[in-house]
Design a protein around this motif. Structure first.
Motif, PDB file in Angstrom:
ATOM      1  N   UNK A   1       0.826  -1.199   0.000  1.00 44.14           N
ATOM      2  CA  UNK A   1       0.000   0.000   0.000  1.00 44.14           C
ATOM      3  C   UNK A   1       0.870   1.262   0.000  1.00 44.14           C
ATOM      4  N   UNK A   2       1.958   1.237   0.786  1.00 46.16           N
ATOM      5  CA  UNK A   2       2.851   2.385   0.869  1.00 46.16           C
ATOM      6  C   UNK A   2       3.488   2.680  -0.488  1.00 46.16           C
ATOM      7  N   UNK A   3       3.912   1.626  -1.190  1.00 43.98           N
ATOM      8  CA  UNK A   3       4.514   1.801  -2.515  1.00 43.98           C
ATOM      9  C   UNK A   3       3.506   2.378  -3.489  1.00 43.98           C
ATOM     10  N   UNK A   4       2.263   1.940  -3.399  1.00 42.25           N
ATOM     11  CA  UNK A   4       1.218   2.452  -4.286  1.00 42.25           C
ATOM     12  C   UNK A   4       1.046   3.960  -4.097  1.00 42.25           C
ATOM     13  N   UNK A   5       0.941   4.407  -2.863  1.00 39.35           N
ATOM     14  CA  UNK A   5       0.674   5.823  -2.588  1.00 39.35           C
ATOM     15  C   UNK A   5       1.890   6.721  -2.788  1.00 39.35           C
ATOM     16  N   UNK A   6       3.073   6.215  -2.502  1.00 40.39           N
ATOM     17  CA  UNK A   6       4.261   7.063  -2.537  1.00 40.39           C
ATOM     18  C   UNK A   6       5.075   6.952  -3.820  1.00 40.39           C
ATOM     19  N   UNK A   7       4.832   5.910  -4.615  1.00 43.60           N
ATOM     20  CA  UNK A   7       5.618   5.735  -5.833  1.00 43.60           C
ATOM     21  C   UNK A   7       4.717   5.548  -7.056  1.00 43.60           C
ATOM     22  N   UNK A   8       3.890   4.543  -7.040  1.00 47.20           N
ATOM     23  CA  UNK A   8       3.108   4.200  -8.225  1.00 47.20           C
ATOM     24  C   UNK A   8       2.117   5.293  -8.604  1.00 47.20           C
ATOM     25  N   UNK A   9       1.347   5.754  -7.666  1.00 54.51           N
ATOM     26  CA  UNK A   9       0.345   6.786  -7.962  1.00 54.51           C
ATOM     27  C   UNK A   9       1.002   8.094  -8.438  1.00 54.51           C
ATOM     28  N   UNK A  10       2.021   8.600  -7.745  1.00 52.12           N
ATOM     29  CA  UNK A  10       2.686   9.807  -8.261  1.00 52.12           C
ATOM     30  C   UNK A  10       3.318   9.590  -9.642  1.00 52.12           C
ATOM     31  N   UNK A  11       3.901   8.416  -9.863  1.00 50.30           N
ATOM     32  CA  UNK A  11       4.518   8.112 -11.156  1.00 50.30           C
ATOM     33  C   UNK A  11       3.488   8.140 -12.276  1.00 50.30           C
ATOM     34  N   UNK A  12       2.340   7.535 -12.040  1.00 53.22           N
ATOM     35  CA  UNK A  12       1.284   7.491 -13.057  1.00 53.22           C
ATOM     36  C   UNK A  12       0.671   8.878 -13.269  1.00 53.22           C
ATOM     37  N   UNK A  13       0.380   9.589 -12.194  1.00 52.36           N
ATOM     38  CA  UNK A  13      -0.208  10.926 -12.329  1.00 52.36           C
ATOM     39  C   UNK A  13       0.727  11.882 -13.059  1.00 52.36           C
ATOM     40  N   UNK A  14       1.999  11.873 -12.699  1.00 56.46           N
ATOM     41  CA  UNK A  14       2.961  12.737 -13.363  1.00 56.46           C
ATOM     42  C   UNK A  14       3.125  12.328 -14.828  1.00 56.46           C
ATOM     43  N   UNK A  15       3.158  11.023 -15.067  1.00 55.04           N
ATOM     44  CA  UNK A  15       3.242  10.535 -16.444  1.00 55.04           C
ATOM     45  C   UNK A  15       2.045  10.977 -17.276  1.00 55.04           C
ATOM     46  N   UNK A  16       0.856  10.912 -16.700  1.00 54.84           N
ATOM     47  CA  UNK A  16      -0.347  11.341 -17.421  1.00 54.84           C
ATOM     48  C   UNK A  16      -0.333  12.841 -17.698  1.00 54.84           C
ATOM     49  N   UNK A  17       0.098  13.632 -16.719  1.00 58.37           N
ATOM     50  CA  UNK A  17       0.180  15.082 -16.929  1.00 58.37           C
ATOM     51  C   UNK A  17       1.101  15.411 -18.102  1.00 58.37           C
ATOM     52  N   UNK A  18       2.245  14.760 -18.154  1.00 54.38           N
ATOM     53  CA  UNK A  18       3.191  15.050 -19.222  1.00 54.38           C
ATOM     54  C   UNK A  18       2.779  14.423 -20.543  1.00 54.38           C
ATOM     55  N   UNK A  19       2.048  13.321 -20.507  1.00 56.57           N
ATOM     56  CA  UNK A  19       1.516  12.745 -21.743  1.00 56.57           C
ATOM     57  C   UNK A  19       0.477  13.682 -22.358  1.00 56.57           C
ATOM     58  N   UNK A  20      -0.410  14.200 -21.545  1.00 55.63           N
ATOM     59  CA  UNK A  20      -1.420  15.140 -22.035  1.00 55.63           C
ATOM     60  C   UNK A  20      -0.741  16.389 -22.598  1.00 55.63           C
ATOM     61  N   UNK A  21       0.276  16.870 -21.917  1.00 57.98           N
ATOM     62  CA  UNK A  21       1.016  18.036 -22.398  1.00 57.98           C
ATOM     63  C   UNK A  21       1.667  17.756 -23.750  1.00 57.98           C
ATOM     64  N   UNK A 119      12.386  11.273  -4.008  1.00 59.65           N
ATOM     65  CA  UNK A 119      12.669  10.536  -2.774  1.00 59.65           C
ATOM     66  C   UNK A 119      12.637   9.025  -3.034  1.00 59.65           C
ATOM     67  N   UNK A 120      11.665   8.571  -3.794  1.00 52.39           N
ATOM     68  CA  UNK A 120      11.546   7.136  -4.074  1.00 52.39           C
ATOM     69  C   UNK A 120      12.736   6.613  -4.875  1.00 52.39           C
ATOM     70  N   UNK A 121      13.287   7.442  -5.758  1.00 50.19           N
ATOM     71  CA  UNK A 121      14.394   7.011  -6.618  1.00 50.19           C
ATOM     72  C   UNK A 121      15.735   7.580  -6.155  1.00 50.19           C
ATOM     73  N   UNK A 122      15.804   8.043  -4.919  1.00 56.09           N
ATOM     74  CA  UNK A 122      17.012   8.706  -4.426  1.00 56.09           C
ATOM     75  C   UNK A 122      18.260   7.841  -4.560  1.00 56.09           C
ATOM     76  N   UNK A 123      18.130   6.522  -4.421  1.00 57.42           N
ATOM     77  CA  UNK A 123      19.299   5.650  -4.572  1.00 57.42           C
ATOM     78  C   UNK A 123      19.854   5.700  -5.987  1.00 57.42           C
ATOM     79  N   UNK A 124      18.991   5.943  -6.979  1.00 56.23           N
ATOM     80  CA  UNK A 124      19.443   6.012  -8.373  1.00 56.23           C
ATOM     81  C   UNK A 124      20.116   7.337  -8.691  1.00 56.23           C
ATOM     82  N   UNK A 125      19.818   8.358  -7.906  1.00 53.15           N
ATOM     83  CA  UNK A 125      20.419   9.674  -8.130  1.00 53.15           C
ATOM     84  C   UNK A 125      21.649   9.891  -7.253  1.00 53.15           C
TER      85      UNK A 125
END
Length: 130
Positions: A1-21, A119-125
């Protein structure tokens, strides 16, 4: 549940915003009209028209938006997709803070979603900050 709210949902919402743009931007390139165009100030319109009139920047910007969106939505190298659109998000946030204050809610959404993903991808950065 934590991954869904803190990673998956923001990833999808941000992806949709930029796809629409991106879709709206490419539609403008093809037709000269926007599919969606939120209210903006006169200075905001002038800024957008300058980007479009440059002849190269608008297609480049919308290509970056599309690649970042597809990366986030497809969950294929999403940290890279976020890195692609981070400079665009920075300009959007300052655009709304300085030129088009009625878009500040959009800026806040971008900051929140982007921050959650950084924050979710901080290890990659991490290597970038050494």
């Amino acid at each position: 549940m934590k991954t869904l709210l803190l990673v998956t949902l923001p990833r999808i919402l941000l992806g949709l915003l930029f796809l629409v743009s991106a879709v709206d931007g490419f539609w403008w390139l093809a037709t000269g009209a926007h599919l969606i165009h939120p209210p903006t100030s006169a200075r905001g319109v002038a800024f957008e028209e300058a980007l479009q009139a440059s002849g190269f920047f608008w297609p480049l910007l919308k290509t970056v938006n599309l690649l970042g969106a597809l990366s986030l939505l497809g969950n294929i190298a999403p940290a890279f997709g976020l890195a692609l659109i981070a400079p665009v998000m920075t300009v959007i946030v300052f655009f709304h803070l300085v030129i088009n204050p009625q878009g500040i809610p959009v800026a806040v959404i971008l900051v929140v979603l982007g921050s959650l993903l950084v924050w979710a991808y901080r290890d990659r950065y991490a290597a970038l900050l050494r």
